[in-house]
Structure formats: structure tokens, C-alpha cells
Write a protein that holds these residues in place. Structure first.
Motif, short mmCIF file in Angstrom:
data_model
loop_
_atom_site.label_atom_id
_atom_site.label_comp_id
_atom_site.label_asym_id
_atom_site.label_seq_id
_atom_site.Cartn_x
_atom_site.Cartn_y
_atom_site.Cartn_z
N LYS A 63 0.85 -1.21 0.00
CA LYS A 63 0.00 0.00 0.00
C LYS A 63 0.89 1.26 0.00
N HIS A 108 -8.60 -3.63 -5.76
CA HIS A 108 -8.48 -3.70 -4.29
C HIS A 108 -9.62 -2.88 -3.66
N GLU A 120 -11.16 -11.05 -0.86
CA GLU A 120 -10.81 -10.27 0.33
C GLU A 120 -12.07 -9.67 0.95
N ILE A 123 -10.18 -6.82 6.17
CA ILE A 123 -8.96 -6.16 5.70
C ILE A 123 -8.50 -5.11 6.70
N GLY A 124 -7.32 -5.32 7.24
CA GLY A 124 -6.73 -4.36 8.17
C GLY A 124 -7.46 -4.24 9.48
N GLY A 173 -7.08 -10.82 4.06
CA GLY A 173 -7.84 -10.23 5.17
C GLY A 173 -7.23 -10.66 6.48
N SER A 174 -6.29 -9.82 6.99
CA SER A 174 -5.66 -10.06 8.30
C SER A 174 -5.00 -11.43 8.42
N LEU A 194 -3.13 -12.88 -0.16
CA LEU A 194 -2.70 -11.50 -0.39
C LEU A 194 -2.63 -10.86 1.00
N GLY A 209 -1.57 -7.77 3.63
CA GLY A 209 -1.33 -6.34 3.80
C GLY A 209 -0.34 -6.10 4.92
N GLY A 210 -0.86 -5.74 6.08
CA GLY A 210 -0.03 -5.32 7.21
C GLY A 210 1.14 -6.24 7.52
#
Ligand code: PEP
Length: 250
Positions: A11, A94, A166, A171-172, A211-212, A231, A233-234
């Protein structure tokens, strides 16, 4: 071709030096795995990342692109520009692009077509909101997102598509779909593709969950038969966490 994939979506995080440091750590610690490993740094760091990872099997991918070939689209990036610096895969759809930048199914359909026209690989993201799940509409929402953006494609185009389911509520947020919820949706997605095209297309498709995903839940989610990877993220911003997640797919 269906393969196991773990991709990190960075991101709008990491400046040039931080990007270089994280890539160096990932390249040094990358386990010996059959899975494809991808990272998506921000646009300004893509060329540097390609150069940093020249000797690594980690693929650098883009977070977004515009559908036009070129022209008066201030602030935008074309498929040709990405390919020119060695990027072959792009994330499209996204939920943050949909929510904050007004990307509709129609716009996403144009982006997918533009990327495929250039022979790029597309990682197409989609997923329901919390209200959709609470009201039991999640299967319908996902079906219509796929239909509106992808079902005009010929069957042959699908060897360039990776799906990333997702759920927006995961997500997040630290809240993850359970492995059973992920499997249930992934199986439904695969059946939807088989019904729309055929079982060969469906069985050749990589369907990722996002998703997390964290080191502590990756193994359980990735163990499900229709989940071909994630996929992230964080957790992809921390080398040891991302490596632990990659290890979860081995
Ligand atoms: C994402 O943004 O695609 C994502 C899955 O984020 P996170 O892992 O942080 O939930």
C-alpha cells in the motif's frame, strides 16, 4: 496455471530506503518453496525494487494501473509504463481503490481488459462488506463483482487471472475469515467459474485469500483445498512475519 502464491501489498508504506531494506531482508530469508512470492511496493519504488530483486525469485508487482494507453490522465500510470520497468503483474480492484477512489465494476473491467491486452497478469480483488455477510448476501455480492468485471473475458484469458477474495470486513481489521468461511467462499467462487466457463478453467485458477492473514493463522487458512495462498497487507511489511506466512504454505 494454478499455483500457490503469497503476495504482499505494501500500500502507501515504505520510502525508498525502507523499501530497499525490506526487500533485502526478504531476499535473504526467502525459504525454499514452490510458492510464487510477490511484493507490491508503491509506484515510485517499483523500478528500484525490480533492480534490487534481480537475483531473487520474488516478483515485483504493481498495486494499480490506469486503463488508458497514455494521455491526459494526471497522476496515473499505464500498463506499458509498468511493463517497461519489468512489471508483469498488476493488482486490480483492491477494496481500498473501490472505496476511496471510486473504482466501479465498469472501471475495473476496463482495467482488466487493458492489462490483459498487454499480456500482463491480473490479480483481481473482490469481496463483500460486513453488512452483506450479515444479511446473507455475500455469495450474491461476490458473484456480481466477478460477473461485472470478468465474465466478458474469453476462457483463454483466464490463464492470466489470479483471484484474491478479500472480505472487506477482514482487511486491516485484525478480524479474519475462519478457514471454513474462506474455504466455503473459495469453493463457491471456483464453482461459479466452472459454471460460467468450464471445470478446466476453474481448476487452473489460483484463488487467494486476503484479510488479516498473520503468521498465527496462515497455516490453517492455507491448508484449505480451494485456498491457493494469500494476499497480505499489514503483515507483509515486517520481514519475519511475511517469511513466516510464506513458510505456512510450504
Ligand atoms: C489487503 O489490503 O489486501 C490486506 C489483506 O490487508 P491486511 O492483511 O492488512 O488485512
Amino acid at each position: 496455471m494454478r499455483s500457490k502464491i503469497v503476495a504482499g501489498n505494501w500500500k502507501m508504506n515504505k520510502n525508498a530506503e525502507e523499501t530497499q531494506a525490506l526487500l533485502a531482508a526478504l531476499a535473504a530469508k526467502l525459504p525454499d518453496t514452490q510458492a510464487e512470492v510477490m511484493v507490491a511496493p508503491t509506484f515510485v519504488n517499483l523500478a528500484g525494487a525490480v533492480s534490487e530483486l534481480q537475483a531473487s525469485r520474488i516478483e515485483v508487482i504493481a498495486q494499480n494501473m490506469h486503463f488508458a494507453e497514455s494521455g491526459a490522465y494526471t497522476g496515473e500510470i499505464s500498463a506499458d509504463m509498468l511493463m517497461n520497468i519489468g512489471i508483469d503483474t498488476v493488482i486490480i480492484g483492491h477494496s481500498e481503490r473501490r472505496a476511496y477512489f471510486g473504482e466501479t465494476d465498469g472501471i475495473l473491467a476496463q482495467k482488466v481488459k487493458a492489462a490483459l491486452d498487454k499480456n500482463m497478469r491480473v490479480m483481481f480483488c473482490f469481496g463483500e462488506e460486513l453488512e452483506d455477510r450479515k444479511s446473507g448476501e455475500h455469495f450474491n455480492v461476490v458473484h456480481s463483482q466477478l460477473k461485472n468485471a470478468l465474465f466478458d473475458l474469453d476462457a483463454s484469458a483466464w490463464n492470466k487471472i489470479i483471484l484474491a477474495y478479500e472480505p472487506v470486513w477482514a482487511i486491516g481489521t485484525g478480524e479474519t475469515a475462519s478457514p471454513e468461511q474462506a474455504q466455503e467462499m473459495h469453493a463457491c467462487i471456483r464453482k461459479t467459474i466452472a459454471d460460467q466457463y468450464d471445470t478446466a478453467v476453474a481448476n487452473n485458477l489460483s484463488i487467494l485469500y486476503g484479510g488479516s492473514v498473520k503468521p498465527g493463522n496462515a497455516v490453517d487458512i492455507f491448508s484449505k483445498p480451494d485456498v491457493d495462498g494469500g494476499l497480505i497487507g499489514g503483515a507483509s511489511l515486517v520481514a519475519d512475519d511475511f517469511i513466516a506466512i510464506i513458510n505456512g504454505i510450504a
